[in-house]
Design an enzyme around this catalytic site. Structure first.
Site, PDB file in Angstrom:
ATOM      1  N   HIS A 111      -1.402 -13.055   0.420  1.00 36.37           N
ATOM      2  CA  HIS A 111      -2.559 -13.924   0.188  1.00 36.37           C
ATOM      3  C   HIS A 111      -2.279 -14.922  -0.938  1.00 36.37           C
ATOM      4  O   HIS A 111      -3.200 -15.303  -1.674  1.00 36.37           O
ATOM      5  CB  HIS A 111      -3.813 -13.122  -0.165  1.00 36.37           C
ATOM      6  CG  HIS A 111      -4.164 -12.022   0.780  1.00 36.37           C
ATOM      7  ND1 HIS A 111      -4.858 -12.236   1.950  1.00 36.37           N
ATOM      8  CD2 HIS A 111      -3.939 -10.689   0.719  1.00 36.37           C
ATOM      9  CE1 HIS A 111      -5.034 -11.080   2.566  1.00 36.37           C
ATOM     10  NE2 HIS A 111      -4.476 -10.126   1.837  1.00 36.37           N
ATOM     11  N   SER A 163      -0.937  -7.083   4.228  1.00 41.98           N
ATOM     12  CA  SER A 163      -1.586  -7.158   2.919  1.00 41.98           C
ATOM     13  C   SER A 163      -1.169  -5.979   2.043  1.00 41.98           C
ATOM     14  O   SER A 163      -0.024  -5.912   1.604  1.00 41.98           O
ATOM     15  CB  SER A 163      -3.101  -7.232   3.111  1.00 41.98           C
ATOM     16  OG  SER A 163      -3.763  -7.515   1.902  1.00 41.98           O
ATOM     17  N   ALA A 164      -2.055  -5.028   1.773  1.00 37.98           N
ATOM     18  CA  ALA A 164      -1.688  -3.869   0.957  1.00 37.98           C
ATOM     19  C   ALA A 164      -0.533  -3.091   1.581  1.00 37.98           C
ATOM     20  O   ALA A 164       0.316  -2.538   0.875  1.00 37.98           O
ATOM     21  CB  ALA A 164      -2.894  -2.950   0.769  1.00 37.98           C
ATOM     22  N   GLU A 212      -1.393 -16.937   3.375  1.00 41.68           N
ATOM     23  CA  GLU A 212      -2.056 -16.436   4.577  1.00 41.68           C
ATOM     24  C   GLU A 212      -1.530 -17.183   5.804  1.00 41.68           C
ATOM     25  O   GLU A 212      -1.392 -18.401   5.794  1.00 41.68           O
ATOM     26  CB  GLU A 212      -3.570 -16.570   4.443  1.00 41.68           C
ATOM     27  CG  GLU A 212      -4.125 -15.705   3.329  1.00 41.68           C
ATOM     28  CD  GLU A 212      -5.609 -15.438   3.478  1.00 41.68           C
ATOM     29  OE1 GLU A 212      -6.273 -16.150   4.245  1.00 41.68           O
ATOM     30  OE2 GLU A 212      -6.094 -14.509   2.819  1.00 41.68           O
ATOM     31  N   GLY A 256      -6.217  -3.469   2.451  1.00 37.82           N
ATOM     32  CA  GLY A 256      -7.344  -2.922   1.719  1.00 37.82           C
ATOM     33  C   GLY A 256      -6.985  -2.909   0.255  1.00 37.82           C
ATOM     34  O   GLY A 256      -6.363  -3.848  -0.246  1.00 37.82           O
TER      35      GLY A 256
END
Length: 239
Positions: free
Chosen positions: A158, A121-122, A194, A88
């Protein structure tokens, strides 16, 4: 004692939530872990986010508790068998981690007690030394950019390669990471494309997944690493 699974992205094009790395998740948490503590702080709708993560982990054979449902977040971390921090907005995530006073406790549980930590991700960004190389907008202001510090370097989840056919005139991802290294004493940055993930077991780090990773080291040319590469040297001092 650290055991980390740092994933670039939660959803890969053409597949569902965590589908692309579900076998890695099962291998990582194994059979000893029965319940995983989920941290949904990176998204605003925590209830729905926890539902999505719970459905996925239940399908893999794990119970999932969300930290936002706990009356005492610090105690929830202290009792956790394993931790998963989802993606997020990285600034929102880090601010909430500090607001709930769980940064130091997560670090202790992972580095001293040896419970497994998964980030996506985050959640991968905050596992590193800082969030300086996140792609996100600073929609809120955490008290510091210093993160949990489970590894001594930065990751750029990413990571996007430069498109030579693009007419976009803004900075490329590579240019932005080079700008980061124009500042003094900046650690290396692993550009995790990714489909890529980094497995850390004690002092060993291995690149897994389906894509190569690009390493940025201050003052040196970038280097590409294939899936299966040993990246343990990154754990020494981050430079």
């Amino acid at each position: 004692m650290r055991k980390l699974l740092l994933v670039s992205n939660s959803t890969l094009h053409g597949s569902g939530y965590l589908d692309h790395c579900q076998q890695h998740i099962k291998d990582f948490f194994g059979k000893d872990v029965k319940r995983v503590l989920f941290v949904p702080y990176a998204l605003h709708d925590r209830d729905n986010y926890a539902k999505t993560a719970r459905n996925k982990f239940n399908s893999l054979g794990y119970e999932l508790d969300s930290i936002h449902e706990a009356s005492d977040p610090v105690e929830a971390v202290r009792k956790a068998q394993g931790i998963f921090i989802g993606g997020g907005n990285t600034f929102r995530l880090l601010k909430c981690l500090y607001d709930n006073k769980v940064v130091a406790e997560i670090r202790k549980r992972v580095l001293e007690d040896g419970i497994p930590y998964m980030g996506s991700s985050a959640g991968t960004n905050v596992a590193t030394i800082s969030i300086n190389t996140t792609n996100d907008m600073p929609i809120v202001c955490p008290p510091t950019f210093s993160a949990i510090g489970l590894v001594p370097f930065n990751i750029n989840p990413h990571y996007l390669d430069t498109d030579p056919n693009s007419r976009h005139m803004g900075e490329t991802r590579e240019q932005r990471l080079v700008q980061y290294h124009e500042e003094p004493d900046t650690p290396c940055v692993l550009g995790l494309r990714e489909g890529g993930l980094l497995l850390v077991e004690a002092n060993k780090a291995t690149l897994l997944g389906t894509t190569k990773a690009r390493l940025f080291v201050r003052g040196k040319p970038t280097v590409e690493y294939d899936t299966g590469s040993d990246l343990s040297f990154l754990l020494k001092d981050g430079h």
